[in-house]
Structures are given as structure tokens and as C-alpha cells.
Design a protein around this motif. Sequence first.
Motif, mmCIF file in Angstrom:
data_model
loop_
_atom_site.group_PDB
_atom_site.id
_atom_site.type_symbol
_atom_site.label_atom_id
_atom_site.label_comp_id
_atom_site.label_asym_id
_atom_site.label_seq_id
_atom_site.Cartn_x
_atom_site.Cartn_y
_atom_site.Cartn_z
ATOM 1 N N UNK A 27 0.726 -1.240 0.120
ATOM 2 C CA UNK A 27 0.030 -0.070 -0.012
ATOM 3 C C UNK A 27 0.658 1.322 0.157
ATOM 4 N N UNK A 28 2.094 1.342 -0.091
ATOM 5 C CA UNK A 28 3.002 2.388 0.070
ATOM 6 C C UNK A 28 3.507 2.596 -1.436
ATOM 7 N N UNK A 29 3.295 3.662 -1.818
ATOM 8 C CA UNK A 29 4.035 4.032 -3.195
ATOM 9 C C UNK A 29 4.729 5.255 -2.924
ATOM 10 N N UNK A 30 6.224 5.326 -3.047
ATOM 11 C CA UNK A 30 6.875 6.527 -3.066
ATOM 12 C C UNK A 30 7.273 6.896 -4.398
ATOM 13 N N UNK A 31 6.871 8.181 -4.812
ATOM 14 C CA UNK A 31 7.393 8.881 -5.662
ATOM 15 C C UNK A 31 8.101 10.141 -5.818
ATOM 16 N N UNK A 32 9.158 9.859 -4.803
ATOM 17 C CA UNK A 32 10.030 10.993 -4.955
ATOM 18 C C UNK A 32 10.929 11.372 -5.752
ATOM 19 N N UNK A 33 10.697 10.416 -7.088
ATOM 20 C CA UNK A 33 11.533 10.919 -8.321
ATOM 21 C C UNK A 33 10.835 10.690 -9.520
ATOM 22 N N UNK A 133 -18.602 -6.366 2.376
ATOM 23 C CA UNK A 133 -17.543 -7.121 1.488
ATOM 24 C C UNK A 133 -17.275 -6.295 0.298
ATOM 25 N N UNK A 134 -18.464 -5.449 -0.160
ATOM 26 C CA UNK A 134 -18.227 -4.964 -1.655
ATOM 27 C C UNK A 134 -16.953 -3.717 -1.376
ATOM 28 N N UNK A 135 -16.565 -3.632 -0.085
ATOM 29 C CA UNK A 135 -15.425 -2.726 0.061
ATOM 30 C C UNK A 135 -14.088 -3.160 0.331
ATOM 31 N N UNK A 136 -13.850 -4.550 0.161
ATOM 32 C CA UNK A 136 -12.887 -5.117 0.600
ATOM 33 C C UNK A 136 -11.680 -4.904 -0.398
ATOM 34 N N UNK A 137 -12.072 -5.166 -1.794
ATOM 35 C CA UNK A 137 -11.035 -4.924 -2.758
ATOM 36 C C UNK A 137 -10.483 -3.436 -2.563
ATOM 37 N N UNK A 138 -11.404 -2.580 -2.436
ATOM 38 C CA UNK A 138 -11.068 -1.069 -2.249
ATOM 39 C C UNK A 138 -10.077 -0.756 -1.228
ATOM 40 N N UNK A 139 -10.473 -1.388 -0.004
ATOM 41 C CA UNK A 139 -9.448 -1.330 1.054
ATOM 42 C C UNK A 139 -8.180 -1.926 0.704
ATOM 43 N N UNK A 140 -8.217 -3.081 0.165
ATOM 44 C CA UNK A 140 -6.822 -3.773 -0.139
ATOM 45 C C UNK A 140 -5.988 -3.014 -1.091
ATOM 46 N N UNK A 141 -6.666 -2.406 -1.984
ATOM 47 C CA UNK A 141 -5.996 -1.606 -2.931
ATOM 48 C C UNK A 141 -5.517 -0.078 -2.499
ATOM 49 N N UNK A 142 -5.888 0.276 -1.415
ATOM 50 C CA UNK A 142 -5.696 1.656 -1.134
ATOM 51 C C UNK A 142 -4.182 1.802 -0.879
ATOM 52 N N UNK A 143 -3.822 2.943 -1.069
ATOM 53 C CA UNK A 143 -2.174 3.179 -0.915
ATOM 54 C C UNK A 143 -1.897 4.753 -0.034
ATOM 55 N N UNK A 144 -0.812 4.587 0.188
ATOM 56 C CA UNK A 144 -0.144 5.765 0.580
ATOM 57 C C UNK A 144 0.778 6.288 -0.207
ATOM 58 N N UNK A 175 -6.641 -0.445 -10.341
ATOM 59 C CA UNK A 175 -6.664 0.391 -11.648
ATOM 60 C C UNK A 175 -7.393 1.822 -11.294
ATOM 61 N N UNK A 176 -8.441 1.613 -10.434
ATOM 62 C CA UNK A 176 -9.086 2.889 -9.934
ATOM 63 C C UNK A 176 -8.075 3.671 -9.198
ATOM 64 N N UNK A 177 -7.573 3.107 -8.075
ATOM 65 C CA UNK A 177 -6.502 4.073 -7.222
ATOM 66 C C UNK A 177 -5.480 4.648 -8.125
ATOM 67 N N UNK A 178 -5.114 4.120 -9.289
ATOM 68 C CA UNK A 178 -4.165 4.654 -10.100
ATOM 69 C C UNK A 178 -4.445 5.639 -10.822
ATOM 70 N N UNK A 179 -5.851 5.904 -10.842
ATOM 71 C CA UNK A 179 -6.529 7.061 -11.560
ATOM 72 C C UNK A 179 -5.872 8.310 -10.835
ATOM 73 N N UNK A 180 -6.005 8.166 -9.461
ATOM 74 C CA UNK A 180 -5.458 9.336 -8.492
ATOM 75 C C UNK A 180 -4.000 9.553 -8.556
ATOM 76 N N UNK A 181 -3.250 8.452 -8.690
ATOM 77 C CA UNK A 181 -1.922 8.576 -8.914
ATOM 78 C C UNK A 181 -1.521 9.423 -10.081
ATOM 79 N N UNK A 182 -2.239 8.860 -11.213
ATOM 80 C CA UNK A 182 -1.985 9.742 -12.519
ATOM 81 C C UNK A 182 -2.142 11.189 -12.445
ATOM 82 N N UNK A 183 -3.410 11.417 -11.624
ATOM 83 C CA UNK A 183 -3.630 12.876 -11.567
ATOM 84 C C UNK A 183 -2.701 13.468 -10.926
ATOM 85 N N UNK A 184 -2.039 13.072 -9.738
ATOM 86 C CA UNK A 184 -1.148 13.753 -8.924
ATOM 87 C C UNK A 184 0.139 13.918 -9.698
ATOM 88 N N UNK A 185 0.352 12.915 -10.671
ATOM 89 C CA UNK A 185 1.641 12.816 -11.479
ATOM 90 C C UNK A 185 1.609 13.817 -12.330
#
Length: 190
Positions: A27-33, A133-144, A175-185
Motif C-alpha cells: 500500500x505504499x508507493x513512493x514517488x520521490x523521483x 464485502x463490497x469494500x474489501x477490494x477497495x480497502x486492499x488496494x488503498x495506498x499511501x 486500476x481505480x486507485x491508479x487514476x488518482x496517482x496519475x492525476x497527482x503526477x
Amino acid sequence: MKKNTLFILGLAAILTMGIATGCGNSGTVDSGSTNNGEQVSVESGLISTFHEAIRNAYGDNYLPNTQLDEESFTQKYGVDKSNVKNFLAEIPMIGTFVDTLVIVETQEGKADAVEASLNEYRDVLLADTMQYPMNLAKINSSVVYRVDEYVFFIMLGAIDEENEEESAQLSFAQDEVQKAIDAINEVVNQ
């Protein structure tokens, strides 16, 4: 008797794979570079820019609509307010949804501490077995996610209503969480 034993062993194997899938994503993704490995320096005061870019990336699937005040934020996420320069924390008003966005601009040199606090919060979510149960995938895919002195907690996006298989739901949620990461980048690279 052998059929029952095989059934139990098979069930145990499936449960073990499910636990490994949930725990395997730190759940940790570091984009310091940047993509070419150079360190990124992000200007101060971009919380509203990040927020708008993330909201736009999700459109109608952006569910958080309640902003937390400073006291609620520090209590919920365990973040020491002396480490925070500015923040935005949004959760949904309806308790059956878990969608959450936290954006913290940290005081200089305090990003590690804030990142650790948000990862501890995420670990508590992963350990909480009382989720819908509908939230389990979303929780497991959450990232810092971290960029320079900004730390994000991202648990956003649509729910896969077509697939019943856990691995497909988890992949969809990632893939849904990646949308936020892409927007941040995109904001960082402007």
C-alpha cells in the motif's frame, strides 16, 4: 472422508491465497523521483490543485463529500499536527462507503512521520474484518502515496459490479486507485 479432507484443504488453500493477496500489497508507493530517476521538488500550496485534479479524474465516482476538521483528522489518522503544514481529508457522509482522500502537505522534513501514520491507519483498515464485502477490494488496494513533502492516502473509485472473483475485483480497484496517482503526477509534471 477423503472428500471432506480434500475439500477442507482446498478451502484452506483458497483462504491462504486470499490473505496473501490482501497482505501482499504494502500500500505504499513512493514517488520521490521522476521517470528518469531525478528527485522531484514540488512547490508549496498545491493541495487544492491536487484535490481538483483527483476529483476530475473520478467524475461521478468521486464519493467523499465531507471534509474533516483538524481535530477529527488528527484523531482518525493519528497524524501529529505539528508535522502538518496544511491538509485536506475527505470521507463520504454515508458510512457504508469507505472512499477516502487525504492530502497532507507536511512541514519540511516531516513527510516520513506522516507517511508512517497513514500507513498505520491503513494497516488498521486491513485488519478490520467488519467491513462490508463490497469494500474489501477497495480497502486492499488503498495506498499511501508520497511526492516530495506531500503525502496522500488514496482509497477511491468505482466498485467492480461485474466480476465476482476476488482477484478481478482487486485488480479493478487497483486500476481505480491508479487514476488518482496519475492525476497527482500530472500536477507534479506541469
